[in-house]
Design a protein around this motif. Sequence first.
Motif, mmCIF file in Angstrom:
data_model
loop_
_atom_site.group_PDB
_atom_site.id
_atom_site.type_symbol
_atom_site.label_atom_id
_atom_site.label_comp_id
_atom_site.label_asym_id
_atom_site.label_seq_id
_atom_site.Cartn_x
_atom_site.Cartn_y
_atom_site.Cartn_z
ATOM 1 N N LYS A 1 -0.339 7.783 9.623
ATOM 2 C CA LYS A 1 0.662 7.039 10.380
ATOM 3 C C LYS A 1 0.116 6.648 11.744
ATOM 4 O O LYS A 1 0.233 5.510 12.177
ATOM 5 N N GLN A 2 -0.475 7.639 12.436
ATOM 6 C CA GLN A 2 -0.943 7.392 13.797
ATOM 7 C C GLN A 2 -2.200 6.539 13.830
ATOM 8 O O GLN A 2 -2.412 5.783 14.770
ATOM 9 N N CYS A 3 -3.056 6.733 12.843
ATOM 10 C CA CYS A 3 -4.345 6.050 12.848
ATOM 11 C C CYS A 3 -4.577 5.340 11.534
ATOM 12 O O CYS A 3 -5.344 5.824 10.689
ATOM 13 N N PRO A 4 -3.932 4.215 11.353
ATOM 14 C CA PRO A 4 -4.049 3.496 10.074
ATOM 15 C C PRO A 4 -5.503 3.154 9.725
ATOM 16 O O PRO A 4 -5.842 2.991 8.563
ATOM 17 N N THR A 5 -6.358 3.061 10.737
ATOM 18 C CA THR A 5 -7.762 2.730 10.474
ATOM 19 C C THR A 5 -8.521 3.922 9.895
ATOM 20 O O THR A 5 -9.637 3.781 9.405
ATOM 21 N N GLY A 6 -7.900 5.123 9.980
ATOM 22 C CA GLY A 6 -8.600 6.319 9.518
ATOM 23 C C GLY A 6 -9.570 6.864 10.558
ATOM 24 O O GLY A 6 -10.358 7.758 10.291
ATOM 25 N N ARG A 7 -9.510 6.325 11.753
ATOM 26 C CA ARG A 7 -10.404 6.758 12.830
ATOM 27 C C ARG A 7 -9.613 6.976 14.109
ATOM 28 O O ARG A 7 -8.711 6.211 14.421
ATOM 29 N N ILE A 8 -9.981 8.013 14.835
ATOM 30 C CA ILE A 8 -9.343 8.271 16.118
ATOM 31 C C ILE A 8 -10.311 7.871 17.224
ATOM 32 O O ILE A 8 -11.471 8.278 17.210
ATOM 33 N N LEU B 1 -13.512 9.761 15.687
ATOM 34 C CA LEU B 1 -13.411 10.944 14.823
ATOM 35 C C LEU B 1 -12.726 10.530 13.529
ATOM 36 O O LEU B 1 -11.702 9.848 13.569
ATOM 37 N N ASP B 2 -13.281 10.948 12.399
ATOM 38 C CA ASP B 2 -12.546 10.726 11.153
ATOM 39 C C ASP B 2 -11.619 11.923 10.921
ATOM 40 O O ASP B 2 -11.608 12.871 11.704
ATOM 41 N N MET C 1 0.821 -1.215 0.000
ATOM 42 C CA MET C 1 0.000 0.000 0.000
ATOM 43 C C MET C 1 0.856 1.266 0.000
ATOM 44 O O MET C 1 0.338 2.352 0.035
ATOM 45 N N GLY C 2 2.192 1.105 0.021
ATOM 46 C CA GLY C 2 3.040 2.253 0.305
ATOM 47 C C GLY C 2 3.009 3.398 -0.692
ATOM 48 O O GLY C 2 3.629 4.422 -0.466
ATOM 49 N N ASN C 3 2.321 3.275 -1.847
ATOM 50 C CA ASN C 3 2.431 4.366 -2.824
ATOM 51 C C ASN C 3 1.565 5.571 -2.466
ATOM 52 O O ASN C 3 0.594 5.466 -1.752
ATOM 53 N N ALA C 4 1.969 6.709 -2.991
ATOM 54 C CA ALA C 4 1.361 7.970 -2.573
ATOM 55 C C ALA C 4 -0.124 8.037 -2.911
ATOM 56 O O ALA C 4 -0.907 8.601 -2.158
ATOM 57 N N SER D 1 -2.586 5.898 -2.870
ATOM 58 C CA SER D 1 -3.569 5.257 -2.006
ATOM 59 C C SER D 1 -3.818 6.041 -0.724
ATOM 60 O O SER D 1 -4.889 5.973 -0.153
ATOM 61 N N SER D 2 -2.792 6.778 -0.280
ATOM 62 C CA SER D 2 -2.986 7.466 0.988
ATOM 63 C C SER D 2 -3.254 8.961 0.812
ATOM 64 O O SER D 2 -3.327 9.695 1.770
#
Length: 193
Positions: free
Chosen positions: A37-44, A81-82, A1-4, A6-7
């Motif tokens: 980086k901190q929230c790979p799930t996309g949710r806090i 939170l998203d 998934m490392g390419n720019a 996707s993120s």
Amino acid sequence: MGNATSSAISKEILEDLKLTTKFTEMEICQWYENFQKQCPTGRITPEEFEEIYTRFFPETDAKCYARHVFRSFDTNDDGTLDFKEYIIALHMTSSGKTTRKLEWAFSLFDVDKNGYINKSEVKEICQAIFKLIPEDEQKKLPEDENTPEKRANKLWAYFDKKDNERLAEGEFIKGVIENENAMRLIQYEPPKQ
């Protein structure tokens, strides 16, 4: 998934955040990268948010306040939170005294989310704010606001309401705008170093 690709942040969210916050495109993309980086799930989660928030107030107990802040930004009540909710949270809690900031402050004080603020909710938030204030600073507070109860009473007095009455959003915003001191009492701003 490392390419720019996707993120990368979506164009809509980026445009939306540029309109609703004071952050630049570069800043938003930077925040997004850190967020990924901190929230790979996309949710806090509330716990992760508390951790982030505590960094802003290293000397004191920010957990209680952070939890209220989290609640006020979790607009869809899903317990997380998203990215968008998160950036708006950062923006609101760090920006000047705008009507939007006061709309946010109202939702912070509206603990049970019923659309009104009552005096016990004001007390609850004042207690949370108080925990952000370092002890030596608490000692320097004016006599009429040097405890959470006094702070709550002083604030409540600006709204011309009886102790058992409740406050609607418009009344809250008007009361704070018309009283320089009220603005100061609904938040805690660390003294500039």
